[in-house]
Design a protein around this motif. Structure first.
Motif, PDB file in Angstrom:
ATOM      1  N   ARG A  27     -23.147  -1.670  -7.375  1.00 22.87           N
ATOM      2  CA  ARG A  27     -22.988  -1.788  -8.831  1.00 22.87           C
ATOM      3  C   ARG A  27     -24.105  -2.616  -9.435  1.00 22.87           C
ATOM      4  NH1 ARG A  27     -20.715  -5.322 -12.471  1.00 22.87           N
ATOM      5  NH2 ARG A  27     -20.338  -6.824 -10.785  1.00 22.87           N
ATOM      6  N   LEU A  28     -24.594  -3.608  -8.681  1.00 27.44           N
ATOM      7  CA  LEU A  28     -25.663  -4.475  -9.169  1.00 27.44           C
ATOM      8  C   LEU A  28     -27.037  -3.918  -8.804  1.00 27.44           C
ATOM      9  CD1 LEU A  28     -24.246  -8.038  -8.352  1.00 27.44           C
ATOM     10  CD2 LEU A  28     -24.049  -6.703 -10.477  1.00 27.44           C
TER      11      LEU A  28
ATOM     12  N   GLN B 286     -28.183   2.413  -7.504  1.00 23.38           N
ATOM     13  CA  GLN B 286     -27.378   1.588  -8.406  1.00 23.38           C
ATOM     14  C   GLN B 286     -26.539   2.506  -9.271  1.00 23.38           C
ATOM     15  OE1 GLN B 286     -29.522  -0.889 -11.182  1.00 23.38           O
ATOM     16  NE2 GLN B 286     -27.655  -1.897 -11.916  1.00 23.38           N
TER      17      GLN B 286
ATOM     18  N   ASP C  85     -20.571  -4.580  -5.028  1.00 19.91           N
ATOM     19  CA  ASP C  85     -21.766  -4.953  -5.805  1.00 19.91           C
ATOM     20  C   ASP C  85     -23.023  -4.582  -5.031  1.00 19.91           C
ATOM     21  OD1 ASP C  85     -20.244  -5.829  -7.880  1.00 19.91           O
ATOM     22  OD2 ASP C  85     -20.624  -7.972  -7.571  1.00 19.91           O
ATOM     23  N   HIS C  86     -22.976  -4.722  -3.693  1.00 14.95           N
ATOM     24  CA  HIS C  86     -24.035  -4.228  -2.800  1.00 14.95           C
ATOM     25  C   HIS C  86     -23.355  -3.626  -1.576  1.00 14.95           C
ATOM     26  CE1 HIS C  86     -27.058  -6.323  -5.152  1.00 14.95           C
ATOM     27  NE2 HIS C  86     -26.496  -7.497  -4.895  1.00 14.95           N
TER      28      HIS C  86
END
Length: 261
Positions: free
Chosen positions: A152-153, A164, A185-186
């Motif tokens: 997401r980041l 992403q 997020d990763h």
């Protein structure tokens, strides 16, 4: 299912005689003194031999670690010949939900050395399995390629292809009631039942849906997973920046007793 020496040569008899003749030239009337009898070394103690004149004794060079630490010959045989980077995830037991991850790199001499870690990790709720199926709540054992990442980041600086995407957002709670928000997020996709070279979000399952899929390395949420392996976010970012596709990275994962085979 969202959730890689020697002993100096002794003087020959001829050389020794020549040396004795030379040292006797200054006083021909006096015969050479007899050599003292050798003294036996104490029991259990090796007799040392002096090195060549002018050279200090040197320690033996360390032998390169030709296999990944903690990984036995059977497991290591599954590591591709071209791989020079491997993340070893070691579970304490077959049913443990906690494990330890260490990134190793192979040097040109063929030895494996720690590149990063060790890091604490979580794995699946019921531990590990060599025959993973969808919903068994176990993390697959084996050697799998690491080639694609996302989250997401934004990309934290990895050399891997990075996707992403807002679809990596997640909510809800885990098995211990912990919030899952931010877990994706990763992520690094583990090439178990997926098509390499695609986003971790890709849902094609070459082995069939019943064999599960979507096995990732993702951000730790302080609890066990469905099948994935987790790392604290800063550890995961360090891993992402370290992984190099040119080194054909893999993950070698399972309980310690299995990896040692």
């Amino acid at each position: 299912m969202p959730v890689r020496k020697g002993t100096p040569a002794l003087l020959s008899a001829g050389t020794l005689c020549a040396a004795l003749l030379l040292t006797g030239c200054g006083s021909p009337a006096a015969p050479p003194a007899p050599a003292p009898a050798p003294t036996a070394a104490p029991a259990g103690e090796a007799r040392s031999r002096p090195g060549p004149p002018g050279k200090a004794a040197t320690a033996s060079a360390p032998i390169p670690e030709t296999r990944l630490p903690g990984v036995g010959p059977v497991t290591h045989a599954s590591v591709p010949d071209g791989t020079s980077q491997a993340l070893v995830v070691t579970g304490a037991s077959a049913d443990s939900t906690r494990s330890t991850a260490t990134l190793y790199a192979r040097d040109p001499a063929g030895g494996w050395k720690t590149q990063a870690g060790p890091w604490p990790t979580h794995n699946a709720l019921r531990g590990w399995t060599a025959d993973h199926t969808a919903g068994d709540l176990r993390t697959p054992i084996g050697v799998f390629r690491l080639g694609d990442a996302g989250g997401r980041l934004p990309d934290p600086g990895t050399l891997l292809p990075y996707d992403q995407d807002a679809r990596f957002a997640i909510s809800g709670t885990g098995f211990a009631g912990e919030p899952l928000e931010g877990s994706f997020d990763h992520v690094v996709a583990i090439d178990y039942n997926r098509v390499p070279g695609r986003s971790p979000l890709d849902r094609e399952r070459p082995l069939g849906a019943e064999k599960g899929g979507g096995v990732w390395i993702h951000v730790d949420h302080a609890g066990p997973t469905q099948a994935c392996v987790t790392l604290e976010i800063e550890d995961l970012r360090e891993l992402l920046r370290a992984l190099d596709p040119a080194r054909e990275p893999v993950v070698v994962m399972g309980p310690a007793t299995e990896l040692a085979r």
